[in-house]
Design a protein around this motif. Structure first.
Motif, PDB file in Angstrom:
ATOM      1  N   SER A 175      31.434  77.373  -0.434  1.00 44.02           N
ATOM      2  CA  SER A 175      32.083  78.642  -0.783  1.00 44.02           C
ATOM      3  C   SER A 175      32.256  78.771  -2.289  1.00 44.02           C
ATOM      4  CB  SER A 175      33.447  78.748  -0.093  1.00 44.02           C
ATOM      5  OG  SER A 175      33.294  78.689   1.300  1.00 44.02           O
ATOM      6  N   HIS A 176      32.594  77.666  -2.944  1.00 49.35           N
ATOM      7  CA  HIS A 176      32.752  77.659  -4.398  1.00 49.35           C
ATOM      8  C   HIS A 176      31.428  77.963  -5.096  1.00 49.35           C
ATOM      9  CE1 HIS A 176      34.002  76.427  -8.416  1.00 49.35           C
ATOM     10  NE2 HIS A 176      32.997  75.578  -8.446  1.00 49.35           N
ATOM     11  N   ASP A 179      30.683  81.644  -4.958  1.00 48.72           N
ATOM     12  CA  ASP A 179      31.545  82.429  -5.844  1.00 48.72           C
ATOM     13  C   ASP A 179      32.496  81.461  -6.537  1.00 48.72           C
ATOM     14  OD1 ASP A 179      33.430  84.033  -7.073  1.00 48.72           O
ATOM     15  OD2 ASP A 179      33.917  85.192  -5.266  1.00 48.72           O
ATOM     16  N   VAL A 180      32.271  81.223  -7.829  1.00 48.05           N
ATOM     17  CA  VAL A 180      33.032  80.193  -8.535  1.00 48.05           C
ATOM     18  C   VAL A 180      34.527  80.517  -8.643  1.00 48.05           C
ATOM     19  CG1 VAL A 180      31.103  79.229  -9.815  1.00 48.05           C
ATOM     20  CG2 VAL A 180      32.413  81.121 -10.799  1.00 48.05           C
ATOM     21  N   SER A 181      34.937  81.714  -8.303  1.00 50.01           N
ATOM     22  CA  SER A 181      36.377  82.012  -8.287  1.00 50.01           C
ATOM     23  C   SER A 181      37.057  81.367  -7.079  1.00 50.01           C
ATOM     24  CB  SER A 181      36.631  83.522  -8.311  1.00 50.01           C
ATOM     25  OG  SER A 181      36.206  84.118  -7.104  1.00 50.01           O
ATOM     26  N   ASN A 182      36.277  80.920  -6.097  1.00 48.22           N
ATOM     27  CA  ASN A 182      36.826  80.175  -4.959  1.00 48.22           C
ATOM     28  C   ASN A 182      37.138  78.751  -5.425  1.00 48.22           C
ATOM     29  OD1 ASN A 182      36.599  82.267  -3.067  1.00 48.22           O
ATOM     30  ND2 ASN A 182      34.467  81.768  -2.667  1.00 48.22           N
ATOM     31  N   ASP A 183      38.409  78.394  -5.423  1.00 47.60           N
ATOM     32  CA  ASP A 183      38.871  77.126  -5.977  1.00 47.60           C
ATOM     33  C   ASP A 183      38.790  76.009  -4.936  1.00 47.60           C
ATOM     34  OD1 ASP A 183      40.110  75.043  -7.288  1.00 47.60           O
ATOM     35  OD2 ASP A 183      41.849  76.221  -7.909  1.00 47.60           O
ATOM     36  N   TRP A 184      37.881  75.050  -5.153  1.00 48.96           N
ATOM     37  CA  TRP A 184      37.672  73.949  -4.204  1.00 48.96           C
ATOM     38  C   TRP A 184      38.869  73.011  -4.123  1.00 48.96           C
ATOM     39  CZ3 TRP A 184      37.959  69.406  -6.854  1.00 48.96           C
ATOM     40  CH2 TRP A 184      37.587  69.403  -8.194  1.00 48.96           C
TER      41      TRP A 184
END
Length: 197
Positions: A175-176, A179-184
């Motif tokens: 998911s990260h 979209d890199v705004s998704n915080d792993w």
């Protein structure tokens, strides 16, 4: 052999990852407190980083994720000390080559590393026991570790989180990368877990 202990946050996040993608194979790593002592008595896993649900065997993606996680660990005084995996098929709970290979890579850096194979049929809101089998490395094979490894309240708290639908909020590296705004790091999920502790 050191005692293995998984705290509520680490246990909940690995279970939530398997629950979010019941139709897929999933994997991730567990982070342990960094104890420099060679004669440590307890390996304490304190967090979990969900990795993938689309393809577990893409080496470049895995390498990229592990580099980011390793940098995060260094800033927090943690180490990558364990690997977990749930296989795609409901009845398949066995160590496969991916689990053995990734587990061995972790074990090369952390000799007390563990592999946790999730038993898909145990991932439910009614679970009464750990949802995985634990393996430790005894050269040249991974062998089952038969002692309880999870903190007392972790199972009941995780069941409550599942019932509340918190698994839908969990973000893994797939998911990260979309979209890199998704915080792993799953800070929102961590806050939900803390409310139960």
């Amino acid at each position: 052999m050191a005692e293995i202990l998984i705290n509520v946050q680490a246990y909940a996040k690995l279970t939530l990852h398997a629950a979010k993608y019941p139709h897929c194979a999933v994997n991730g790593v567990l982070l342990a407190e960094d104890s420099k002592s060679k004669d440590r008595k307890t390996i304490r896993f304190v967090d979990c980083i969900p990795l993938f649900h689309l393809s577990l065997s893409l080496a470049p993606m895995l390498e990229s994720a592990l580099l980011q996680i390793d940098a995060y660990c260094k800033s927090k005084g943690l180490i990558i000390g364990g690997y977990y995996q749930a296989n795609e098929h409901y009845e398949d709970n066995e160590l496969n080559n991916i689990a053995k290979s990734v587990g061995k890579k972790i074990q090369d850096c952390f000799p007390d590393a563990c592999v946790f194979m999730i038993e898909n049929n145990k991932v439910s809101v009614e679970s009464q026991s750990e949802v995985y089998k634990t393996y430790v490395y005894k050269d040249p094979n991974w062998v089952k570790y038969d002692q309880r490894t999870v903190e007392e309240e972790a199972i009941s708290i995780t069941n409550s989180l599942l019932q509340g639908g918190v698994h839908r909020e969990l973000i893994d590296f797939d998911s990260h990368l979309d979209d890199v705004s998704n915080d792993w790091r799953n800070l929102t999920v961590n806050e939900n877990i803390k409310r139960f502790i």
